[in-house]
Design a protein around this motif. Structure first.
Motif, PDB file in Angstrom:
ATOM      1  N   TYR A 184      41.695  34.876  42.789  1.00 23.27           N
ATOM      2  CA  TYR A 184      40.256  35.085  42.648  1.00 23.27           C
ATOM      3  C   TYR A 184      39.549  33.780  42.279  1.00 23.27           C
ATOM      4  O   TYR A 184      40.154  32.859  41.737  1.00 23.27           O
ATOM      5  CB  TYR A 184      39.968  36.147  41.588  1.00 23.27           C
ATOM      6  CG  TYR A 184      40.462  37.529  41.946  1.00 23.27           C
ATOM      7  CD1 TYR A 184      40.223  38.061  43.211  1.00 23.27           C
ATOM      8  CD2 TYR A 184      41.174  38.298  41.025  1.00 23.27           C
ATOM      9  CE1 TYR A 184      40.675  39.334  43.543  1.00 23.27           C
ATOM     10  CE2 TYR A 184      41.630  39.569  41.351  1.00 23.27           C
ATOM     11  CZ  TYR A 184      41.388  40.078  42.614  1.00 23.27           C
ATOM     12  OH  TYR A 184      41.838  41.331  42.951  1.00 23.27           O
ATOM     13  N   ASN A 198      32.565  32.981  41.492  1.00 21.23           N
ATOM     14  CA  ASN A 198      31.833  34.101  42.068  1.00 21.23           C
ATOM     15  C   ASN A 198      31.287  35.058  41.013  1.00 21.23           C
ATOM     16  O   ASN A 198      30.547  35.987  41.340  1.00 21.23           O
ATOM     17  CB  ASN A 198      32.730  34.881  43.044  1.00 21.23           C
ATOM     18  CG  ASN A 198      32.933  34.145  44.349  1.00 21.23           C
ATOM     19  OD1 ASN A 198      32.088  33.356  44.772  1.00 21.23           O
ATOM     20  ND2 ASN A 198      34.062  34.383  45.000  1.00 21.23           N
ATOM     21  N   SER A 225      33.008  47.996  44.717  1.00 28.00           N
ATOM     22  CA  SER A 225      32.544  47.907  46.106  1.00 28.00           C
ATOM     23  C   SER A 225      33.635  47.226  46.932  1.00 28.00           C
ATOM     24  O   SER A 225      34.625  46.716  46.401  1.00 28.00           O
ATOM     25  CB  SER A 225      31.252  47.096  46.207  1.00 28.00           C
ATOM     26  OG  SER A 225      31.489  45.734  45.836  1.00 28.00           O
ATOM     27  N   ARG A 226      33.427  47.231  48.247  1.00 22.83           N
ATOM     28  CA  ARG A 226      34.386  46.554  49.128  1.00 22.83           C
ATOM     29  C   ARG A 226      34.440  45.062  48.817  1.00 22.83           C
ATOM     30  O   ARG A 226      35.509  44.454  48.789  1.00 22.83           O
ATOM     31  CB  ARG A 226      33.999  46.777  50.584  1.00 22.83           C
ATOM     32  CG  ARG A 226      34.990  46.198  51.586  1.00 22.83           C
ATOM     33  CD  ARG A 226      34.605  46.544  52.999  1.00 22.83           C
ATOM     34  NE  ARG A 226      35.562  45.985  53.954  1.00 22.83           N
ATOM     35  CZ  ARG A 226      35.451  46.117  55.270  1.00 22.83           C
ATOM     36  NH1 ARG A 226      34.426  46.813  55.784  1.00 22.83           N
ATOM     37  NH2 ARG A 226      36.354  45.578  56.072  1.00 22.83           N
ATOM     38  N   LYS A 227      33.270  44.485  48.558  1.00 25.61           N
ATOM     39  CA  LYS A 227      33.221  43.055  48.215  1.00 25.61           C
ATOM     40  C   LYS A 227      33.950  42.796  46.909  1.00 25.61           C
ATOM     41  O   LYS A 227      34.702  41.826  46.780  1.00 25.61           O
ATOM     42  CB  LYS A 227      31.768  42.584  48.116  1.00 25.61           C
ATOM     43  CG  LYS A 227      31.629  41.105  47.771  1.00 25.61           C
ATOM     44  CD  LYS A 227      30.161  40.691  47.697  1.00 25.61           C
ATOM     45  CE  LYS A 227      30.039  39.210  47.357  1.00 25.61           C
ATOM     46  NZ  LYS A 227      28.609  38.796  47.265  1.00 25.61           N
ATOM     47  N   ASP A 228      33.734  43.681  45.959  1.00 21.61           N
ATOM     48  CA  ASP A 228      34.375  43.524  44.647  1.00 21.61           C
ATOM     49  C   ASP A 228      35.898  43.598  44.766  1.00 21.61           C
ATOM     50  O   ASP A 228      36.619  42.922  44.031  1.00 21.61           O
ATOM     51  CB  ASP A 228      33.871  44.610  43.701  1.00 21.61           C
ATOM     52  CG  ASP A 228      34.312  44.396  42.260  1.00 21.61           C
ATOM     53  OD1 ASP A 228      34.264  43.242  41.795  1.00 21.61           O
ATOM     54  OD2 ASP A 228      34.714  45.378  41.615  1.00 21.61           O
ATOM     55  N   SER A 229      36.396  44.397  45.718  1.00 24.81           N
ATOM     56  CA  SER A 229      37.839  44.523  45.900  1.00 24.81           C
ATOM     57  C   SER A 229      38.457  43.216  46.360  1.00 24.81           C
ATOM     58  O   SER A 229      39.653  42.984  46.177  1.00 24.81           O
ATOM     59  CB  SER A 229      38.160  45.626  46.914  1.00 24.81           C
ATOM     60  OG  SER A 229      37.737  45.249  48.223  1.00 24.81           O
ATOM     61  N   LYS A 230      37.636  42.344  46.946  1.00 24.22           N
ATOM     62  CA  LYS A 230      38.135  41.058  47.431  1.00 24.22           C
ATOM     63  C   LYS A 230      37.894  39.918  46.437  1.00 24.22           C
ATOM     64  O   LYS A 230      38.623  38.938  46.426  1.00 24.22           O
ATOM     65  CB  LYS A 230      37.479  40.719  48.771  1.00 24.22           C
ATOM     66  CG  LYS A 230      37.844  41.696  49.886  1.00 24.22           C
ATOM     67  CD  LYS A 230      37.177  41.301  51.197  1.00 24.22           C
ATOM     68  CE  LYS A 230      37.578  42.255  52.312  1.00 24.22           C
ATOM     69  NZ  LYS A 230      36.941  41.873  53.611  1.00 24.22           N
ATOM     70  N   THR A 231      36.868  40.063  45.617  1.00 19.77           N
ATOM     71  CA  THR A 231      36.524  38.975  44.680  1.00 19.77           C
ATOM     72  C   THR A 231      36.995  39.226  43.255  1.00 19.77           C
ATOM     73  O   THR A 231      37.147  38.288  42.479  1.00 19.77           O
ATOM     74  CB  THR A 231      35.000  38.755  44.652  1.00 19.77           C
ATOM     75  OG1 THR A 231      34.362  39.951  44.181  1.00 19.77           O
ATOM     76  CG2 THR A 231      34.469  38.404  46.045  1.00 19.77           C
ATOM     77  N   GLY A 253      30.650  31.485  46.410  1.00 14.28           N
ATOM     78  CA  GLY A 253      30.527  32.145  47.704  1.00 14.28           C
ATOM     79  C   GLY A 253      31.819  32.171  48.488  1.00 14.28           C
ATOM     80  O   GLY A 253      31.977  32.979  49.416  1.00 14.28           O
ATOM     81  N   GLU A 302      35.312  33.355  49.080  1.00 17.78           N
ATOM     82  CA  GLU A 302      35.883  34.625  48.636  1.00 17.78           C
ATOM     83  C   GLU A 302      37.029  34.461  47.644  1.00 17.78           C
ATOM     84  O   GLU A 302      37.115  35.167  46.635  1.00 17.78           O
ATOM     85  CB  GLU A 302      36.358  35.420  49.854  1.00 17.78           C
ATOM     86  CG  GLU A 302      36.780  36.838  49.537  1.00 17.78           C
ATOM     87  CD  GLU A 302      37.081  37.633  50.784  1.00 17.78           C
ATOM     88  OE1 GLU A 302      38.259  37.725  51.154  1.00 17.78           O
ATOM     89  OE2 GLU A 302      36.125  38.153  51.402  1.00 17.78           O
ATOM     90  N   SER A 303      37.933  33.533  47.930  1.00 10.47           N
ATOM     91  CA  SER A 303      39.116  33.356  47.093  1.00 10.47           C
ATOM     92  C   SER A 303      39.134  31.991  46.424  1.00 10.47           C
ATOM     93  O   SER A 303      38.533  31.034  46.921  1.00 10.47           O
ATOM     94  CB  SER A 303      40.389  33.522  47.926  1.00 10.47           C
ATOM     95  OG  SER A 303      40.462  34.804  48.508  1.00 10.47           O
TER      96      SER A 303
END
Length: 236
Positions: A39, A43, A78-84, A206, A208-209
């Motif tokens: 992570y 972000n 959220s879907r975004k939160d699952s990635k960040t 911004g 993602e990872s």
């Protein structure tokens, strides 16, 4: 006569070949855990990105355990939160009492277990410290390296606290890791160097990872006064 000379010569050559010292070859040993996310603390937004490197390392570890069957350690918003992982990082910042100007104290990293309790799990947390409170050496380089290897070999990623760099900054230290937490998810040793695979927790806002890197453990142990390894182990 010539046969005797030839035979003696062959024996002489064979004996000398046996006496030649062949350099010992060290086979590289590498263990890398899959499934450990990386992570990006930047972000999390202002003011969190100033002091959430510890919670970011913790979030990487908890997300790993969530993927290993310890479900509900984290429920993305959220879907975004699952990635960040932003919501998990912010929650851990509260548990770890992370603060601006202070970050996350090594002793407070263990408070990550309160989050696991909230999720219905029992995890143990422990800290391998290079130095004692009086400044004396608690763990030698070999001992700390052995502890890290044990954690990774048993499938447990851990967090590395890299304390404040001395001035001037010694060669070989990455300026981005001064007073910073990273996640260890693998290691390599080949008889000449010991390297750690880390999630840095860093990248531009911004992205993602967070980035991944490989650092020479000996360089950091030798040159950084405060070096601690925080570990998390499921108890049931």
């Amino acid at each position: 006569m010539l046969k005797k000379v030839f035979k003696a010569l062959c024996i002489f050559i064979m004996v000398n070949l046996l006496l030649i010292q062949v350099p010992t070859a060290f086979a590289a040993t590498s263990v890398v855990l899959s499934g450990v996310p990386s992570y990006n603390q930047n972000n999390t937004g202002y003011p969190y990105y100033y002091y959430t490197c510890g919670p970011t390392a913790g979030a990487n570890i908890l997300s790993y355990w969530d993927s290993m069957g310890y479900i509900r350690l984290w429920t993305p918003t959220s879907r975004k939160d699952s990635k960040t992982g932003v919501s998990l990082i912010k929650d851990l910042a509260v548990h770890m009492e992370s603060k601006s100007g202070e970050g996350t104290l090594p002793a407070n990293f263990s408070k990550i277990i309160f989050h696991t309790y909230d999720c219905g799990y029992s995890f143990g947390s422990y800290l391998y410290e290079k130095r004692n409170s009086d400044g004396s050496i608690n763990l030698t380089e070999d001992q700390m390296w052995g502890d890290i290897k044990t954690e990774i070999n048993e499938g447990r990623p851990c967090a590395l606290y890299i304390g404040k760099y001395p001035t001037p900054v010694p060669s070989g230290l990455n300026s981005n890791y001064n007073f910073h937490w990273v996640t260890i998810y693998g290691y390599t040793e080949d008889g000449t160097q010991r390297k750690l695979n880390i999630c840095t927790g860093l990248n531009p806002i911004g992205t993602e990872s967070g980035s991944r890197d490989e650092i020479v453990f000996s360089t950091y142990y030798t040159n950084v006064p405060d070096l601690d390894v925080a570990c998390l182990k499921p108890m049931r």
